[in-house]
Design an enzyme around this catalytic site. Structure first.
Site, mmCIF file in Angstrom:
data_model
loop_
_atom_site.group_PDB
_atom_site.id
_atom_site.type_symbol
_atom_site.label_atom_id
_atom_site.label_comp_id
_atom_site.label_asym_id
_atom_site.label_seq_id
_atom_site.Cartn_x
_atom_site.Cartn_y
_atom_site.Cartn_z
ATOM 1 N N GLY A 18 0.400 -1.531 0.152
ATOM 2 C CA GLY A 18 0.260 0.305 0.148
ATOM 3 C C GLY A 18 0.800 0.995 0.025
ATOM 4 N N GLY A 19 0.072 2.343 -0.358
ATOM 5 C CA GLY A 19 1.302 3.635 -0.311
ATOM 6 C C GLY A 19 1.107 3.928 -1.602
ATOM 7 N N GLY A 38 6.694 -4.005 4.865
ATOM 8 C CA GLY A 38 6.551 -3.475 5.959
ATOM 9 C C GLY A 38 7.068 -2.599 6.635
ATOM 10 N N GLY A 93 4.802 0.418 4.634
ATOM 11 C CA GLY A 93 3.674 0.063 4.082
ATOM 12 C C GLY A 93 3.257 -1.505 3.735
ATOM 13 N N VAL A 144 4.721 6.558 -3.693
ATOM 14 C CA VAL A 144 5.933 6.315 -4.358
ATOM 15 C C VAL A 144 6.851 6.580 -2.718
ATOM 16 C CG1 VAL A 144 7.775 7.250 -5.365
ATOM 17 C CG2 VAL A 144 5.570 7.108 -6.149
ATOM 18 N N THR A 145 7.791 5.656 -2.723
ATOM 19 C CA THR A 145 9.619 6.221 -1.927
ATOM 20 C C THR A 145 10.448 5.945 -2.502
ATOM 21 O OG1 THR A 145 9.518 5.700 0.701
ATOM 22 C CG2 THR A 145 9.158 3.435 -0.623
ATOM 23 N N TYR A 146 11.075 5.639 -1.669
ATOM 24 C CA TYR A 146 12.579 5.568 -1.898
ATOM 25 C C TYR A 146 13.781 4.471 -0.421
ATOM 26 C CZ TYR A 146 17.882 5.870 -2.166
ATOM 27 O OH TYR A 146 19.584 5.975 -2.138
ATOM 28 N N HIS A 147 14.327 3.563 -1.194
ATOM 29 C CA HIS A 147 14.848 3.215 -0.056
ATOM 30 C C HIS A 147 16.480 3.280 -0.052
ATOM 31 C CE1 HIS A 147 11.576 0.901 1.170
ATOM 32 N NE2 HIS A 147 11.620 0.586 0.284
ATOM 33 N N CYS A 189 5.876 9.547 -0.660
ATOM 34 C CA CYS A 189 4.573 10.057 0.332
ATOM 35 C C CYS A 189 3.291 10.382 -0.750
ATOM 36 C CB CYS A 189 4.563 9.291 1.556
ATOM 37 S SG CYS A 189 5.375 8.223 1.767
#
Lengths: 89, 224
Positions: free
Chosen positions: B77-78, B156, B145, B80-83, B174
């Site tokens: 869920g959610g 997670g 997420g 856009v994100t960066y890792h 986000c």
């Protein structure tokens, strides 16, 4: 051909997810008319930051999508129907 | 106390970790493995959750390729994100029926793990109503997420420990335009090792979920 048999319609329901009032249907994984197995993933809904998979309650043909992608639904709401007998022959 | 398997994978590409998660998720569903937590950091990657708006990726795709940043669609869920390296990522593969059939509770619990880790470093982090994840003031310190099927979880949390905040300049985290990222090391003004953060996270996870994490390798069926 013979007599038409009753087509049993089974509800695809958003289950209670625990304190969630509303979910958004993010995608239907099957189209109307597709054959689905019981327990097969048919839709994904999202609440907060969770994707929750909705599974087909029975084997059959996806008969109707009542809540399309992008629309919201409440837990307990019927979002689609599965026809348990595909052909009414 | 319930035992769970805690697997430290080190630095892993997103695709590889996703493949491992999917296998574990399937095995957990069949009851063939115990509840398991994967602990790792990713190579630089931008992921698009189910509600992702592609406009929230600010960087040019060619620039991302040049920088070695992967772009991946994820089922969590959610938005856009960066890792990236220096971010502690936990992927719990849990059967939530062993705790509570509630996605809301589960997200609360993941946030609680991160809040406790921050607190163990003397940082007061908290929740911002309507904006899942954890925040230090108006800066985002950690994200959640998740993906749930048959009450078995995937994906997670991601806690910014000591990562290059430039990675977040590639995106609108986000989808929140005012959200700036921070990390434990920026807040403390000193480097923080990922190993140190992980051991505190393991302790916090044990406390929040009421379990005894046992360190080990991946189950044979997955490692192969």
């Amino acid at each position: 051909m013979g007599r038409r048999k009753e087509v049993e319609l089974a509800d695809i329901v958003v289950p209670p997810l625990g304190d969630v009032q509303e979910v958004r249907v993010v995608r239907w994984l099957r189209d109307v008319g597709d054959e689905v197995e019981a327990g097969e993933a048919v839709a994904e809904v999202e609440a907060e930051k969770a994707t929750f998979v909705i599974e087909a309650p029975v084997k059959g043909k996806l008969f109707a999508i009542l809540v399309p992608e992008g629309r919201t639904a409440a837990p307990g709401e019927v979002i689609g129907k599965i026809a348990e007998k595909g052909d009414a022959e | 106390m319930k035992r769970i398997l805690w697997v430290s994978l080190g630095r892993v590409r997103y695709h590889k970790a996703l493949e491992i998660q999917r296998k574990l998720h399937s095995l957990r569903g069949k009851g063939e493995i115990p509840d398991t937590v994967l602990s790792l950091e990713h190579e630089p990657v931008i992921t698009l959750g189910r509600s992702a708006d592609p406009r929230h990726i600010l960087a040019d795709p060619a620039y991302l390729v040049a920088k070695g940043v992967d772009l991946v669609e994820a089922e969590r869920g959610g938005d856009v994100t960066y890792h990236g390296p220096g971010q502690l990522v936990l992927y719990p593969i849990l059967d939530l029926r062993g705790w509570k059939r509630s996605v809301k509770w589960y997200i609360w619990a993941l946030e609680e793990v991160m809040i406790r880790v921050a607190s163990s470093f003397g940082i007061a982090a908290g929740r911002l109503p309507g904006y899942p994840g954890i925040w230090a003031g108006d800066r985002k310190l950690g994200s959640v997420g998740i993906y749930v099927r048959s009450w078995i979880t995937m994906h997670g949390l991601a806690l910014n420990v000591d990562l290059d905040p430039d990675g977040f300049e590639f995106i609108v985290p986000c989808g929140i335009h005012w959200a700036k990222a921070t990390s434990l090391s920026s807040l403390l003004g000193r480097p923080v090792g990922l190993g140190e953060a992980e051991s505190r996270a393991r302790e916090a996870f044990a406390g929040v979920f009421g379990v005894h994490p046992v360190e080990g390798g991946l189950p044979e069926a997955v490692a192969a």
